[in-house]
Design an enzyme around this catalytic site. Structure first.
Site, PDB file in Angstrom:
ATOM      1  N   ILE A  82       0.800  -1.014  -0.333  1.00  0.00           N
ATOM      2  CA  ILE A  82      -0.123  -0.444  -0.347  1.00  0.00           C
ATOM      3  C   ILE A  82       1.385   1.134  -0.355  1.00  0.00           C
ATOM      4  O   ILE A  82       2.127   1.108   0.688  1.00  0.00           O
ATOM      5  CB  ILE A  82      -0.678   0.190   1.238  1.00  0.00           C
ATOM      6  CG1 ILE A  82      -1.576  -0.791   0.910  1.00  0.00           C
ATOM      7  CG2 ILE A  82      -1.590   1.505   1.053  1.00  0.00           C
ATOM      8  CD1 ILE A  82      -2.722  -0.984   2.614  1.00  0.00           C
ATOM      9  N   THR A  88       1.533   6.529  -8.995  1.00  0.00           N
ATOM     10  CA  THR A  88       2.187   7.166  -9.461  1.00  0.00           C
ATOM     11  C   THR A  88       3.769   6.602 -10.830  1.00  0.00           C
ATOM     12  O   THR A  88       3.251   7.038 -11.808  1.00  0.00           O
ATOM     13  CB  THR A  88       3.096   7.379  -8.675  1.00  0.00           C
ATOM     14  OG1 THR A  88       2.654   8.264  -7.439  1.00  0.00           O
ATOM     15  CG2 THR A  88       4.445   8.561  -8.537  1.00  0.00           C
ATOM     16  N   GLU A 165      -3.254  -2.341 -12.563  1.00  0.00           N
ATOM     17  CA  GLU A 165      -2.592  -2.601 -11.657  1.00  0.00           C
ATOM     18  C   GLU A 165      -2.524  -3.861 -10.538  1.00  0.00           C
ATOM     19  O   GLU A 165      -4.316  -3.710  -9.821  1.00  0.00           O
ATOM     20  CB  GLU A 165      -2.856  -0.784 -11.008  1.00  0.00           C
ATOM     21  CG  GLU A 165      -2.588  -0.912  -9.457  1.00  0.00           C
ATOM     22  CD  GLU A 165      -2.964   0.832  -9.355  1.00  0.00           C
ATOM     23  OE1 GLU A 165      -2.458   0.904  -8.095  1.00  0.00           O
ATOM     24  OE2 GLU A 165      -3.635   1.461  -9.712  1.00  0.00           O
TER      25      GLU A 165
END
Length: 365
Positions: A82, A88, A165
Site C-alpha cells: 500500500i 504514480t 495495477e
C-alpha cells in the site's frame, strides 16, 4: 520420420508450412500423394499425418487476426505494498515516457468501484478499514469481481503491453493471507474463498499475467507516502499492518535466499538460450515454490527498487531509467515466449529424439 528427415523436413513447423504453400488448396489428398510417392511413407501413415497437419493448420488460420493479436499481447501486473507508488509509477512512467507511451495501456486498480457500490453508493473500502473483522470477506470477494470485470473490459486493447495495477494473485497471496492471519476472515470464509478462486482462475486464463513488476520499498517508506497522500479510508492503516503486507510480498515475489527452496529461481535451461538484457539481468526472477499458485509458477518477475522518493516531474532521467527497465523486461518476456514456442514447434514428434533450441543447442536428450 527418418524418411521425412531425409527429405529435409526435420520440424513439424516445416511440414505445416509445406502444406500451406503447396497442398492446402488440393486438400489432404495431394499431401497424402506427396508423402507416399515422394517421401515413401505408407499410405495409412500418410493419411494420418495429412489429417493431423490439416487440422493443425486450419486451427492456426482460424485463430489469426484479432485472436492472434490478443495472443501476442503481453500483460504485466504491477505489485507492491500500500502506497509504494504504483499509481504514480503507472501514470508518470508508463504514460509520460518516450520509451513506453506508445507501447503500454495502463489499467489502474478499480478503487472507484470499491468506493461507490450500487444505488446506495456504499463505500466497501471504507467499511473494510472501519470494521475489518466484519467486512474483510465481503471486500475481498468484491475486489476479485472488479478485477475480473476490469480484465474483460481491457482484454481487446491494441497496444502490445497491458500494465495492470495488482492482480487476483496478490489479493490471494498477500491481502487474503493478511486478513486471515489477523483473524478478520474465519476458517470457513477462507475455505469458501479458495473453493471458487482456483476453478475460476483455471477457467479464465486472461487473469494469469505474462509477468509481474514488483515495486519494492520498506514499510516505513510506504507509511510516509500514505500519510502524504491522505486518502481518507487509509488513515487507520498502521505500520504493523504495512510490515505484514511487506513480508508477504517478499515471500511471494523476492528471492530472499539462494537455496533450492527459495521463492524464485531462473529456469534451468532458459538463461542459456536467452538471457535478460544487462540493465535488468540481476532483477529478473521466476516464481517458484509450492506456496505459489500453480498457474503462475515460473512466471517472470522484475524487481524495481522504489525506496527513494523521487519527484518524477523534475527528475526526468530517473523516470526514463525506470521506463527503460520496463521496456527491456517487455522485450525479454516477448522473446522468451518466442523461444518457448519455437522449442515446442521446432521438432518432430517422437519422444526420445533430441529437442533442439533455435541455435541447435540440445535441450533434452
Amino acid at each position: 520420420m527418418e524418411k521425412l528427415v531425409a527429405k529435409g523436413i526435420g520440424k513439424l513447423v516445416e511440414l505445416k508450412q509445406l502444406y500451406r504453400d503447396k497442398f492446402r488448396t488440393g486438400g489432404t489428398e495431394k499431401l497424402v500423394e506427396y508423402l507416399v510417392a515422394s517421401v515413401g511413407v505408407h499410405k495409412n501413415h500418410a493419411n494420418v499425418i495429412a489429417s493431423f497437419i490439416k487440422d493443425a493448420v486450419d486451427k492456426e488460420l482460424e485463430s489469426s487476426g484479432q485472436a492472434s493479436q490478443a495472443k501476442k499481447r503481453l500483460t504485466f501486473c504491477v505489485e507492491g505494498n500500500i502506497s509504494v507508488g504504483k499509481t504514480t509509477f503507472l501514470q508518470r512512467i508508463a504514460n509520460e515516457t518516450f520509451e513506453l507511451r506508445d507501447l503500454v495501456e495502463v489499467v489502474p486498480e478499480p478503487i472507484g468501484k470499491w468506493q461507490d457500490v450500487g444505488k446506495e453508493h456504499f463505500n466497501v473500502l471504507d467499511a473494510f478499514y472501519a470494521e475489518p473483522s466484519r467486512y474483510a470477506y465481503t471486500f475481498q470477494n468484491y475486489v476479485f469481481v472488479t478485477r475480473l470485470m476490469q480484465e474483460r473490459e481491457s482484454a481487446n486493447g491494441l497496444k502490445p503491453l497491458r500494465l495492470m495495477e495488482r492482480s487476483v494473485f496478490s489479493d490471494r497471496m498477500v491481502f487474503v493471507r493478511a486478513v486471515h492471519e489477523a483473524k478478520w476472515m474465519s476458517e470457513m470464509e477462507i475455505s469458501i474463498y479458495d473453493s471458487w478462486f482456483d476453478p475460476v482462475v483455471a477457467e479464465l486464463p486472461g487473469l494469469v499475467p505474462d509477468g509481474f513488476i514488483y515495486l519494492r520499498a520498506s514499510p516505513d517508506a510506504c507509511l510516509r507516502r500514505l500519510q502524504m497522500r491522505k486518502r481518507p479510508e487509509e488513515q487507520k492503516v498502521t505500520l504493523d499492518y504495512l510490515k505484514g503486507l511487506h513480508e508477504k510480498h517478499e515471500q511471494w515475489l523476492f528471492p530472499t535466499t539462494p537455496s533450492p527452496n527459495s521463492v524464485m529461481s531462473v529456469k534451468e535451461w532458459l538463461p542459456t538460450l536467452h538471457q535478460p538484457p544487462p540493465r535488468i539481468k540481476d532483477r529478473v526472477f521466476y516464481l517458484k515454490g509450492d506456496h505459489v499458485h500453480s498457474s503462475i509458477r515460473e512466471v517472470p518477475a522484475l524487481i524495481l527498487d522504489c525506496e527513494a522518493s523521487i519527484d518524477f516531474s523534475k527528475d526526468v532521467e530517473a523516470k526514463a531509467e525506470y521506463a527503460r527497465q520496463v521496456a527491456d523486461f517487455f522485450e525479454y518476456v516477448k522473446q522468451t515466449r518466442n523461444v518457448e514456442a519455437g522449442v515446442r514447434d521446432n521438432l518432430l514428434l517422437p519422444a526420445g529424439r533430441p529437442i533442439l533450441g533455435p541455435d541447435g543447442l540440445v535441450l533434452r536428450p
